[in-house]
Design a protein around this motif. Sequence first.
Motif, PDB file in Angstrom:
ATOM      1  N   ASP A 115       6.773  16.848   3.542  1.00 53.17           N
ATOM      2  CA  ASP A 115       7.113  15.446   3.284  1.00 53.17           C
ATOM      3  C   ASP A 115       6.218  14.837   2.196  1.00 53.17           C
ATOM      4  O   ASP A 115       5.527  13.839   2.405  1.00 53.17           O
ATOM      5  N   THR A 116       6.247  15.446   1.038  1.00 57.74           N
ATOM      6  CA  THR A 116       5.555  14.869  -0.108  1.00 57.74           C
ATOM      7  C   THR A 116       6.240  13.562  -0.498  1.00 57.74           C
ATOM      8  O   THR A 116       7.409  13.327  -0.134  1.00 57.74           O
ATOM      9  N   PRO A 117       5.570  12.689  -1.254  1.00 58.46           N
ATOM     10  CA  PRO A 117       6.237  11.460  -1.689  1.00 58.46           C
ATOM     11  C   PRO A 117       7.544  11.722  -2.440  1.00 58.46           C
ATOM     12  O   PRO A 117       8.523  10.991  -2.257  1.00 58.46           O
ATOM     13  N   GLU A 118       7.586  12.761  -3.247  1.00 57.69           N
ATOM     14  CA  GLU A 118       8.813  13.075  -3.972  1.00 57.69           C
ATOM     15  C   GLU A 118       9.939  13.420  -3.015  1.00 57.69           C
ATOM     16  O   GLU A 118      11.086  13.000  -3.196  1.00 57.69           O
ATOM     17  N   HIS A 119       9.625  14.173  -1.947  1.00 57.88           N
ATOM     18  CA  HIS A 119      10.634  14.523  -0.947  1.00 57.88           C
ATOM     19  C   HIS A 119      11.131  13.273  -0.223  1.00 57.88           C
ATOM     20  O   HIS A 119      12.352  13.074  -0.070  1.00 57.88           O
ATOM     21  N   VAL A 120      10.204  12.437   0.221  1.00 58.32           N
ATOM     22  CA  VAL A 120      10.568  11.248   0.982  1.00 58.32           C
ATOM     23  C   VAL A 120      11.469  10.324   0.162  1.00 58.32           C
ATOM     24  O   VAL A 120      12.489   9.818   0.640  1.00 58.32           O
ATOM     25  N   LEU A 121      11.104  10.110  -1.102  1.00 66.34           N
ATOM     26  CA  LEU A 121      11.806   9.123  -1.915  1.00 66.34           C
ATOM     27  C   LEU A 121      13.075   9.654  -2.566  1.00 66.34           C
ATOM     28  O   LEU A 121      14.012   8.892  -2.807  1.00 66.34           O
ATOM     29  N   LEU A 122      13.130  10.949  -2.861  1.00 57.45           N
ATOM     30  CA  LEU A 122      14.250  11.471  -3.647  1.00 57.45           C
ATOM     31  C   LEU A 122      15.096  12.536  -2.972  1.00 57.45           C
ATOM     32  O   LEU A 122      16.255  12.713  -3.343  1.00 57.45           O
ATOM     33  N   HIS A 123      14.541  13.258  -1.980  1.00 56.40           N
ATOM     34  CA  HIS A 123      15.249  14.447  -1.487  1.00 56.40           C
ATOM     35  C   HIS A 123      15.583  14.451  -0.002  1.00 56.40           C
ATOM     36  O   HIS A 123      16.514  15.150   0.407  1.00 56.40           O
ATOM     37  N   VAL A 157       0.837  -1.205   0.000  1.00 55.22           N
ATOM     38  CA  VAL A 157       0.000   0.000   0.000  1.00 55.22           C
ATOM     39  C   VAL A 157       0.869   1.251   0.000  1.00 55.22           C
ATOM     40  O   VAL A 157       0.631   2.209  -0.749  1.00 55.22           O
ATOM     41  N   ASN A 158       1.914   1.258   0.833  1.00 56.99           N
ATOM     42  CA  ASN A 158       2.819   2.413   0.874  1.00 56.99           C
ATOM     43  C   ASN A 158       3.486   2.641  -0.474  1.00 56.99           C
ATOM     44  O   ASN A 158       3.617   3.786  -0.933  1.00 56.99           O
ATOM     45  N   VAL A 159       3.912   1.565  -1.120  1.00 56.27           N
ATOM     46  CA  VAL A 159       4.584   1.697  -2.416  1.00 56.27           C
ATOM     47  C   VAL A 159       3.659   2.338  -3.438  1.00 56.27           C
ATOM     48  O   VAL A 159       4.030   3.305  -4.123  1.00 56.27           O
ATOM     49  N   HIS A 160       2.452   1.815  -3.565  1.00 57.44           N
ATOM     50  CA  HIS A 160       1.532   2.343  -4.572  1.00 57.44           C
ATOM     51  C   HIS A 160       1.131   3.784  -4.258  1.00 57.44           C
ATOM     52  O   HIS A 160       1.016   4.614  -5.166  1.00 57.44           O
ATOM     53  N   GLN A 161       0.913   4.108  -2.987  1.00 57.66           N
ATOM     54  CA  GLN A 161       0.533   5.469  -2.628  1.00 57.66           C
ATOM     55  C   GLN A 161       1.693   6.442  -2.868  1.00 57.66           C
ATOM     56  O   GLN A 161       1.480   7.547  -3.394  1.00 57.66           O
ATOM     57  N   LEU A 162       2.904   6.059  -2.496  1.00 55.89           N
ATOM     58  CA  LEU A 162       4.053   6.939  -2.689  1.00 55.89           C
ATOM     59  C   LEU A 162       4.302   7.213  -4.169  1.00 55.89           C
ATOM     60  O   LEU A 162       4.528   8.356  -4.576  1.00 55.89           O
ATOM     61  N   ARG A 163       4.248   6.167  -4.992  1.00 49.68           N
ATOM     62  CA  ARG A 163       4.492   6.372  -6.422  1.00 49.68           C
ATOM     63  C   ARG A 163       3.355   7.146  -7.073  1.00 49.68           C
ATOM     64  O   ARG A 163       3.575   7.860  -8.055  1.00 49.68           O
ATOM     65  N   ALA A 164       2.145   7.032  -6.525  1.00 48.46           N
ATOM     66  CA  ALA A 164       1.021   7.793  -7.063  1.00 48.46           C
ATOM     67  C   ALA A 164       1.064   9.255  -6.643  1.00 48.46           C
ATOM     68  O   ALA A 164       0.326  10.082  -7.175  1.00 48.46           O
ATOM     69  N   GLY A 165       1.933   9.594  -5.650  1.00 41.83           N
ATOM     70  CA  GLY A 165       2.060  10.979  -5.206  1.00 41.83           C
ATOM     71  C   GLY A 165       1.128  11.365  -4.084  1.00 41.83           C
ATOM     72  O   GLY A 165       0.993  12.550  -3.770  1.00 41.83           O
ATOM     73  N   HIS A 166       0.466  10.387  -3.454  1.00 48.73           N
ATOM     74  CA  HIS A 166      -0.476  10.680  -2.362  1.00 48.73           C
ATOM     75  C   HIS A 166      -0.283   9.635  -1.271  1.00 48.73           C
ATOM     76  O   HIS A 166      -0.938   8.587  -1.270  1.00 48.73           O
ATOM     77  N   TRP A 167       0.627   9.919  -0.328  1.00 50.17           N
ATOM     78  CA  TRP A 167       0.920   8.969   0.742  1.00 50.17           C
ATOM     79  C   TRP A 167       0.062   9.262   1.957  1.00 50.17           C
ATOM     80  O   TRP A 167       0.128  10.357   2.532  1.00 50.17           O
ATOM     81  N   GLY A 168      -0.725   8.273   2.368  1.00 51.77           N
ATOM     82  CA  GLY A 168      -1.648   8.478   3.482  1.00 51.77           C
ATOM     83  C   GLY A 168      -0.971   8.653   4.820  1.00 51.77           C
ATOM     84  O   GLY A 168      -1.628   9.050   5.792  1.00 51.77           O
ATOM     85  N   LEU A 169       0.360   8.382   4.923  1.00 50.08           N
ATOM     86  CA  LEU A 169       1.071   8.533   6.187  1.00 50.08           C
ATOM     87  C   LEU A 169       1.937   9.784   6.236  1.00 50.08           C
ATOM     88  O   LEU A 169       2.637  10.014   7.220  1.00 50.08           O
ATOM     89  N   SER A 170       1.904  10.607   5.211  1.00 49.49           N
ATOM     90  CA  SER A 170       2.728  11.817   5.220  1.00 49.49           C
ATOM     91  C   SER A 170       2.054  12.895   6.068  1.00 49.49           C
ATOM     92  O   SER A 170       0.833  13.041   6.086  1.00 49.49           O
ATOM     93  N   THR A 171       2.877  13.662   6.756  1.00 47.09           N
ATOM     94  CA  THR A 171       2.365  14.736   7.610  1.00 47.09           C
ATOM     95  C   THR A 171       1.632  15.790   6.792  1.00 47.09           C
ATOM     96  O   THR A 171       0.594  16.309   7.206  1.00 47.09           O
ATOM     97  N   SER A 172       2.169  16.130   5.613  1.00 51.10           N
ATOM     98  CA  SER A 172       1.536  17.154   4.784  1.00 51.10           C
ATOM     99  C   SER A 172       0.139  16.720   4.360  1.00 51.10           C
ATOM    100  O   SER A 172      -0.804  17.534   4.353  1.00 51.10           O
ATOM    101  N   TYR A 173      -0.035  15.437   4.014  1.00 52.64           N
ATOM    102  CA  TYR A 173      -1.359  14.945   3.621  1.00 52.64           C
ATOM    103  C   TYR A 173      -2.312  14.971   4.810  1.00 52.64           C
ATOM    104  O   TYR A 173      -3.461  15.430   4.710  1.00 52.64           O
ATOM    105  N   LEU A 174      -1.834  14.476   5.973  1.00 54.41           N
ATOM    106  CA  LEU A 174      -2.700  14.435   7.148  1.00 54.41           C
ATOM    107  C   LEU A 174      -3.105  15.834   7.599  1.00 54.41           C
ATOM    108  O   LEU A 174      -4.236  16.057   8.032  1.00 54.41           O
TER     109      LEU A 174
END
Length: 354
Positions: free
Chosen positions: A299-307, A250-267
Amino acid sequence: MSAQRRGPSPERLHITLPPWTDCSGVAIRLDVGAAVSREARDEVRRAVAEEHLATLPDQATWIWSDGSAEGGVASGGSGALITLPSGEERTTRTPAGAVCSSTRAELVAMRAALEEVQQLEDATSATPLVLCTDSQAALATLATGAGEQRTTLGAEIWRLLLAAPDRPTWLQWVPAHCGLPGNERADELAKKASSLPQAAAPVDVRSLTKAVDRAASKAWRDRWPDSFFRRIMRDRFPTPVLNETREDAVNVHQLRAGHWGLSTSYLHRIGRHPTPTCQQCEDLKCPAALCLVCREEADTPEHVLLHCPCLAGMRLRLFGNIHPDATRLRDGGAVAALARGCLRHREPAGYGRP
Protein backbone atom coordinates in the motif's frame (compact mmCIF):
# COMPACT_ATOMS: atom_id res chain seq x y z
CA MET A 1 42.35 45.05 -15.17
CA SER A 2 39.70 46.63 -17.36
CA ALA A 3 36.31 47.29 -15.82
CA GLN A 4 33.51 45.01 -16.92
CA ARG A 5 30.78 46.58 -19.01
CA ARG A 6 27.55 46.90 -17.10
CA GLY A 7 23.99 47.58 -18.15
CA PRO A 8 21.89 50.48 -16.91
CA SER A 9 21.45 50.76 -13.17
CA PRO A 10 18.13 49.65 -11.68
CA GLU A 11 15.61 52.45 -11.24
CA ARG A 12 15.01 53.68 -7.70
CA LEU A 13 12.46 56.19 -6.53
CA HIS A 14 14.28 58.95 -4.67
CA ILE A 15 11.70 61.74 -4.52
CA THR A 16 7.98 61.11 -4.26
CA LEU A 17 5.18 63.52 -5.05
CA PRO A 18 3.69 65.11 -1.91
CA PRO A 19 0.58 63.39 -0.55
CA TRP A 20 -1.44 66.62 -0.86
CA THR A 21 -0.95 66.72 -4.65
CA ASP A 22 -4.29 67.56 -6.29
CA CYS A 23 -5.25 64.65 -8.59
CA SER A 24 -8.89 65.61 -9.03
CA GLY A 25 -8.38 66.43 -12.71
CA VAL A 26 -7.47 62.82 -13.52
CA ALA A 27 -10.23 60.19 -13.61
CA ILE A 28 -9.14 56.54 -13.59
CA ARG A 29 -11.72 53.95 -14.63
CA LEU A 30 -11.06 50.20 -14.21
CA ASP A 31 -14.24 49.08 -15.99
CA VAL A 32 -16.47 50.04 -18.90
CA GLY A 33 -19.63 50.54 -16.88
CA ALA A 34 -21.54 47.35 -17.63
CA ALA A 35 -20.22 44.02 -16.38
CA VAL A 36 -18.58 42.07 -19.19
CA SER A 37 -16.81 38.75 -18.66
CA ARG A 38 -13.72 37.54 -20.47
CA GLU A 39 -15.72 34.58 -21.72
CA ALA A 40 -18.19 36.84 -23.55
CA ARG A 41 -18.02 36.93 -27.35
CA ASP A 42 -15.65 39.49 -28.87
CA GLU A 43 -18.47 41.44 -30.46
CA VAL A 44 -20.27 41.70 -27.11
CA ARG A 45 -17.20 42.98 -25.29
CA ARG A 46 -16.42 45.40 -28.11
CA ALA A 47 -19.99 46.77 -28.19
CA VAL A 48 -20.00 47.39 -24.42
CA ALA A 49 -16.62 49.12 -24.60
CA GLU A 50 -17.58 51.29 -27.58
CA GLU A 51 -20.81 52.35 -25.85
CA HIS A 52 -18.83 53.52 -22.82
CA LEU A 53 -16.06 55.18 -24.86
CA ALA A 54 -18.70 57.20 -26.69
CA THR A 55 -19.39 59.04 -23.42
CA LEU A 56 -15.82 60.41 -23.36
CA PRO A 57 -14.83 63.62 -25.19
CA ASP A 58 -14.49 63.13 -28.94
CA GLN A 59 -12.51 66.35 -29.43
CA ALA A 60 -9.57 65.22 -27.33
CA THR A 61 -6.09 63.78 -27.59
CA TRP A 62 -6.63 60.01 -27.56
CA ILE A 63 -3.89 57.57 -26.55
CA TRP A 64 -4.12 53.82 -26.98
CA SER A 65 -1.23 52.16 -25.15
CA ASP A 66 -0.16 48.56 -24.72
CA GLY A 67 2.76 46.57 -23.35
CA SER A 68 4.19 43.18 -24.23
CA ALA A 69 6.59 40.90 -22.35
CA GLU A 70 7.75 37.45 -23.37
CA GLY A 71 6.13 35.03 -20.97
CA GLY A 72 5.14 38.09 -18.93
CA VAL A 73 8.71 38.37 -17.59
CA ALA A 74 11.22 39.30 -20.31
CA SER A 75 11.92 41.31 -23.49
CA GLY A 76 9.47 44.07 -22.74
CA GLY A 77 8.01 46.12 -25.56
CA SER A 78 5.79 49.18 -25.25
CA GLY A 79 3.73 50.83 -27.96
CA ALA A 80 1.16 53.58 -28.21
CA LEU A 81 -1.06 55.18 -30.83
CA ILE A 82 -1.73 58.89 -30.35
CA THR A 83 -4.57 60.61 -32.21
CA LEU A 84 -4.67 64.40 -31.94
CA PRO A 85 -7.92 66.43 -32.13
CA SER A 86 -6.95 67.38 -35.70
CA GLY A 87 -6.97 63.69 -36.67
CA GLU A 88 -3.17 63.53 -36.98
CA GLU A 89 -1.69 60.26 -35.69
CA ARG A 90 1.60 59.63 -33.93
CA THR A 91 3.04 56.35 -32.68
CA THR A 92 5.64 55.41 -30.09
CA ARG A 93 7.64 52.21 -29.74
CA THR A 94 9.86 51.76 -26.69
CA PRO A 95 11.86 48.83 -25.29
CA ALA A 96 10.82 48.18 -21.68
CA GLY A 97 13.79 46.10 -20.54
CA ALA A 98 15.33 42.65 -20.93
CA VAL A 99 13.82 41.78 -17.53
CA CYS A 100 10.32 43.20 -17.43
CA SER A 101 6.80 42.38 -16.31
CA SER A 102 3.75 42.92 -18.49
CA THR A 103 2.52 45.62 -16.09
CA ARG A 104 5.81 47.50 -16.27
CA ALA A 105 5.73 47.32 -20.08
CA GLU A 106 2.25 48.86 -19.99
CA LEU A 107 3.43 51.69 -17.74
CA VAL A 108 6.45 52.35 -19.97
CA ALA A 109 4.04 52.67 -22.92
CA MET A 110 1.96 55.23 -21.00
CA ARG A 111 5.02 57.27 -20.06
CA ALA A 112 6.38 57.33 -23.61
CA ALA A 113 3.00 58.40 -25.00
CA LEU A 114 2.55 61.15 -22.40
CA GLU A 115 6.06 62.44 -23.09
CA GLU A 116 5.23 62.59 -26.79
CA VAL A 117 2.02 64.52 -26.06
CA GLN A 118 3.93 66.92 -23.82
CA GLN A 119 6.30 67.72 -26.71
CA LEU A 120 3.35 68.38 -29.02
CA GLU A 121 1.39 70.62 -26.65
CA ASP A 122 2.33 73.35 -24.19
CA ALA A 123 1.89 73.12 -20.45
CA THR A 124 -1.14 75.41 -20.52
CA SER A 125 -3.11 73.20 -22.90
CA ALA A 126 -6.65 72.47 -21.76
CA THR A 127 -7.36 69.95 -24.52
CA PRO A 128 -8.92 66.86 -22.90
CA LEU A 129 -6.78 63.75 -22.80
CA VAL A 130 -8.10 60.17 -22.95
CA LEU A 131 -5.69 57.28 -22.42
CA CYS A 132 -7.00 53.75 -23.06
CA THR A 133 -5.20 50.59 -21.96
CA ASP A 134 -6.18 46.95 -21.46
CA SER A 135 -4.08 46.63 -18.29
CA GLN A 136 -6.15 46.86 -15.12
CA ALA A 137 -2.99 46.17 -13.09
CA ALA A 138 -1.24 49.25 -14.51
CA LEU A 139 -4.26 51.46 -13.88
CA ALA A 140 -4.69 50.06 -10.37
CA THR A 141 -1.06 50.99 -9.66
CA LEU A 142 -1.71 54.58 -10.71
CA ALA A 143 -5.11 54.72 -9.01
CA THR A 144 -3.49 54.69 -5.57
CA GLY A 145 -2.64 58.35 -6.22
CA ALA A 146 0.30 60.54 -7.12
CA GLY A 147 1.72 60.58 -3.60
CA GLU A 148 1.44 56.78 -3.17
CA GLN A 149 3.66 55.69 -6.07
CA ARG A 150 6.53 53.41 -5.08
CA THR A 151 8.42 53.40 -8.38
CA THR A 152 10.13 56.04 -10.49
CA LEU A 153 7.94 55.00 -13.41
CA GLY A 154 4.68 55.57 -11.55
CA ALA A 155 5.83 58.93 -10.19
CA GLU A 156 6.97 60.10 -13.65
CA ILE A 157 3.60 59.18 -15.19
CA TRP A 158 1.79 61.20 -12.55
CA ARG A 159 4.09 64.19 -13.12
CA LEU A 160 3.25 64.04 -16.82
CA LEU A 161 -0.47 63.72 -16.11
CA LEU A 162 -0.36 66.78 -13.86
CA ALA A 163 1.91 68.86 -16.10
CA ALA A 164 -1.10 70.66 -17.59
CA PRO A 165 -3.21 71.38 -14.47
CA ASP A 166 -6.23 72.65 -16.43
CA ARG A 167 -6.45 69.60 -18.70
CA PRO A 168 -9.29 67.11 -17.94
CA THR A 169 -7.82 63.63 -18.21
CA TRP A 170 -9.32 60.14 -18.32
CA LEU A 171 -7.38 56.89 -17.90
CA GLN A 172 -9.73 54.19 -19.18
CA TRP A 173 -9.50 50.40 -19.11
CA VAL A 174 -10.72 48.58 -22.22
CA PRO A 175 -11.13 44.82 -22.85
CA ALA A 176 -8.26 43.29 -24.81
CA HIS A 177 -8.36 41.46 -28.15
CA CYS A 178 -12.00 42.16 -28.95
CA GLY A 179 -11.49 44.15 -32.13
CA LEU A 180 -11.16 47.71 -30.82
CA PRO A 181 -9.04 49.32 -33.59
CA GLY A 182 -6.95 51.50 -31.30
CA ASN A 183 -6.18 48.64 -28.93
CA GLU A 184 -5.26 46.29 -31.78
CA ARG A 185 -2.84 48.82 -33.28
CA ALA A 186 -1.22 49.50 -29.90
CA ASP A 187 -0.81 45.74 -29.42
CA GLU A 188 1.01 45.46 -32.77
CA LEU A 189 3.31 48.37 -31.85
CA ALA A 190 4.15 46.78 -28.48
CA LYS A 191 5.01 43.43 -30.05
CA LYS A 192 7.30 45.13 -32.57
CA ALA A 193 8.92 47.15 -29.79
CA SER A 194 9.84 43.96 -27.90
CA SER A 195 12.42 43.20 -30.61
CA LEU A 196 14.18 46.57 -30.15
CA PRO A 197 17.60 46.61 -28.38
CA GLN A 198 17.02 46.30 -24.64
CA ALA A 199 20.51 47.18 -23.40
CA ALA A 200 19.72 50.84 -22.70
CA ALA A 201 16.37 50.18 -21.01
CA PRO A 202 16.69 50.39 -17.21
CA VAL A 203 15.50 47.54 -15.02
CA ASP A 204 13.43 48.30 -11.95
CA VAL A 205 14.35 46.69 -8.65
CA ARG A 206 11.04 44.81 -8.37
CA SER A 207 11.43 43.13 -11.78
CA LEU A 208 15.08 42.32 -11.03
CA THR A 209 14.22 40.77 -7.66
CA LYS A 210 11.45 38.67 -9.19
CA ALA A 211 13.80 37.50 -11.96
CA VAL A 212 16.32 36.30 -9.37
CA ASP A 213 13.52 34.55 -7.46
CA ARG A 214 12.30 32.80 -10.65
CA ALA A 215 15.82 31.69 -11.57
CA ALA A 216 16.54 30.31 -8.09
CA SER A 217 13.14 28.60 -7.95
CA LYS A 218 13.64 26.96 -11.35
CA ALA A 219 17.15 25.77 -10.42
CA TRP A 220 15.73 24.21 -7.23
CA ARG A 221 12.88 22.48 -9.08
CA ASP A 222 15.28 21.15 -11.70
CA ARG A 223 17.19 19.41 -8.91
CA TRP A 224 14.12 17.57 -7.63
CA PRO A 225 14.86 13.81 -7.73
CA ASP A 226 12.82 11.54 -9.97
CA SER A 227 10.00 10.56 -7.61
CA PHE A 228 6.26 10.17 -7.17
CA PHE A 229 6.10 13.79 -6.01
CA ARG A 230 7.72 15.02 -9.24
CA ARG A 231 5.31 12.95 -11.34
CA ILE A 232 2.45 14.80 -9.61
CA MET A 233 3.81 18.32 -9.50
CA ARG A 234 6.11 18.35 -12.54
CA ASP A 235 7.64 21.80 -12.05
CA ARG A 236 4.95 23.33 -9.85
CA PHE A 237 4.88 24.10 -6.16
CA PRO A 238 2.22 22.37 -4.06
CA THR A 239 -0.56 24.71 -2.98
CA PRO A 240 -1.96 24.86 0.57
CA VAL A 241 -4.61 22.25 1.35
CA LEU A 242 -7.72 24.31 2.00
CA ASN A 243 -11.04 23.41 3.62
CA GLU A 244 -9.66 20.22 5.16
CA THR A 245 -8.77 19.24 8.74
CA ARG A 246 -5.16 19.28 9.88
CA GLU A 247 -5.16 15.47 9.85
CA ASP A 248 -6.37 15.48 6.24
CA ALA A 249 -3.73 18.05 5.27
CA VAL A 250 -0.98 15.90 6.80
CA ASN A 251 -2.24 12.86 4.87
CA VAL A 252 -2.31 14.83 1.62
CA HIS A 253 1.25 16.10 1.92
CA GLN A 254 2.61 12.72 3.04
CA LEU A 255 0.81 10.80 0.27
CA ARG A 256 1.98 13.17 -2.46
CA ALA A 257 5.52 13.09 -1.05
CA GLY A 258 5.47 9.27 -1.35
CA HIS A 259 5.81 8.53 2.39
CA TRP A 260 2.47 7.97 4.14
CA GLY A 261 2.79 7.45 7.87
CA LEU A 262 -0.44 5.38 7.97
CA SER A 263 0.46 2.86 5.27
CA THR A 264 1.04 -0.73 6.34
CA SER A 265 4.19 -1.02 4.21
CA TYR A 266 5.74 2.03 5.92
CA LEU A 267 4.78 0.84 9.42
CA HIS A 268 6.19 -2.61 8.72
CA ARG A 269 9.43 -1.12 7.41
CA ILE A 270 9.99 0.79 10.69
CA GLY A 271 8.96 -2.12 12.88
CA ARG A 272 5.54 -0.82 13.89
CA HIS A 273 3.59 -3.58 12.09
CA PRO A 274 5.40 -6.87 12.79
CA THR A 275 4.00 -10.30 11.94
CA PRO A 276 4.95 -13.71 13.33
CA THR A 277 6.76 -14.54 10.09
CA CYS A 278 8.47 -11.14 9.58
CA GLN A 279 9.18 -8.64 12.30
CA GLN A 280 10.52 -5.89 10.01
CA CYS A 281 11.83 -5.54 6.44
CA GLU A 282 11.91 -3.16 3.45
CA ASP A 283 10.65 -5.68 0.89
CA LEU A 284 7.49 -4.31 -0.72
CA LYS A 285 6.56 -7.86 -1.76
CA CYS A 286 6.54 -9.06 1.85
CA PRO A 287 3.03 -10.25 2.89
CA ALA A 288 3.23 -7.93 5.89
CA ALA A 289 3.49 -4.92 3.55
CA LEU A 290 0.43 -5.72 1.43
CA CYS A 291 -2.51 -3.33 1.23
CA LEU A 292 -5.00 -4.28 3.92
CA VAL A 293 -7.88 -3.36 1.63
CA CYS A 294 -7.16 -5.29 -1.59
CA ARG A 295 -4.18 -7.51 -0.59
CA GLU A 296 -2.83 -7.22 -4.14
CA GLU A 297 0.36 -5.19 -3.59
CA ALA A 298 2.07 -2.99 -1.05
CA ASP A 299 0.00 0.00 0.00
CA THR A 300 2.45 2.62 -1.19
CA PRO A 301 1.01 6.11 -1.76
CA GLU A 302 1.03 5.46 -5.51
CA HIS A 303 -1.01 2.27 -5.00
CA VAL A 304 -3.51 3.93 -2.67
CA LEU A 305 -4.09 6.96 -4.89
CA LEU A 306 -3.87 5.44 -8.38
CA HIS A 307 -4.14 1.64 -8.38
CA CYS A 308 -6.09 0.18 -5.43
CA PRO A 309 -9.17 -1.52 -7.01
CA CYS A 310 -11.27 -0.87 -3.90
CA LEU A 311 -10.98 2.88 -4.53
CA ALA A 312 -11.71 2.70 -8.26
CA GLY A 313 -15.27 3.95 -7.79
CA MET A 314 -14.08 6.94 -5.80
CA ARG A 315 -11.44 7.79 -8.43
CA LEU A 316 -14.12 7.59 -11.10
CA ARG A 317 -16.31 10.05 -9.20
CA LEU A 318 -13.42 12.40 -8.44
CA PHE A 319 -11.56 12.33 -11.75
CA GLY A 320 -13.94 10.72 -14.25
CA ASN A 321 -11.41 7.91 -14.74
CA ILE A 322 -10.38 4.92 -12.62
CA HIS A 323 -6.80 5.35 -13.87
CA PRO A 324 -6.18 9.13 -13.71
CA ASP A 325 -2.92 10.80 -14.60
CA ALA A 326 -0.71 11.51 -11.58
CA THR A 327 -0.98 15.26 -12.19
CA ARG A 328 -4.67 15.08 -11.17
CA LEU A 329 -3.41 14.51 -7.62
CA ARG A 330 -2.53 18.21 -7.40
CA ASP A 331 -6.11 18.53 -6.15
CA GLY A 332 -5.61 18.35 -2.38
CA GLY A 333 -9.30 17.77 -1.70
CA ALA A 334 -9.34 14.69 -3.96
CA VAL A 335 -6.24 13.25 -2.29
CA ALA A 336 -7.78 13.82 1.15
CA ALA A 337 -10.96 12.04 0.04
CA LEU A 338 -8.99 9.03 -1.24
CA ALA A 339 -7.06 8.84 2.05
CA ARG A 340 -10.29 8.87 4.03
CA GLY A 341 -11.77 6.24 1.72
CA CYS A 342 -8.78 3.94 2.23
CA LEU A 343 -8.99 4.29 6.02
CA ARG A 344 -12.75 3.58 6.00
CA HIS A 345 -12.17 0.38 4.00
CA ARG A 346 -9.66 -0.76 6.60
CA GLU A 347 -11.92 -0.20 9.63
CA PRO A 348 -14.48 -3.07 9.06
CA ALA A 349 -11.64 -5.56 9.00
CA GLY A 350 -10.34 -4.26 12.29
CA TYR A 351 -7.57 -2.17 10.74
CA GLY A 352 -8.34 1.40 11.79
CA ARG A 353 -5.80 4.17 12.00
CA PRO A 354 -2.64 2.75 13.61
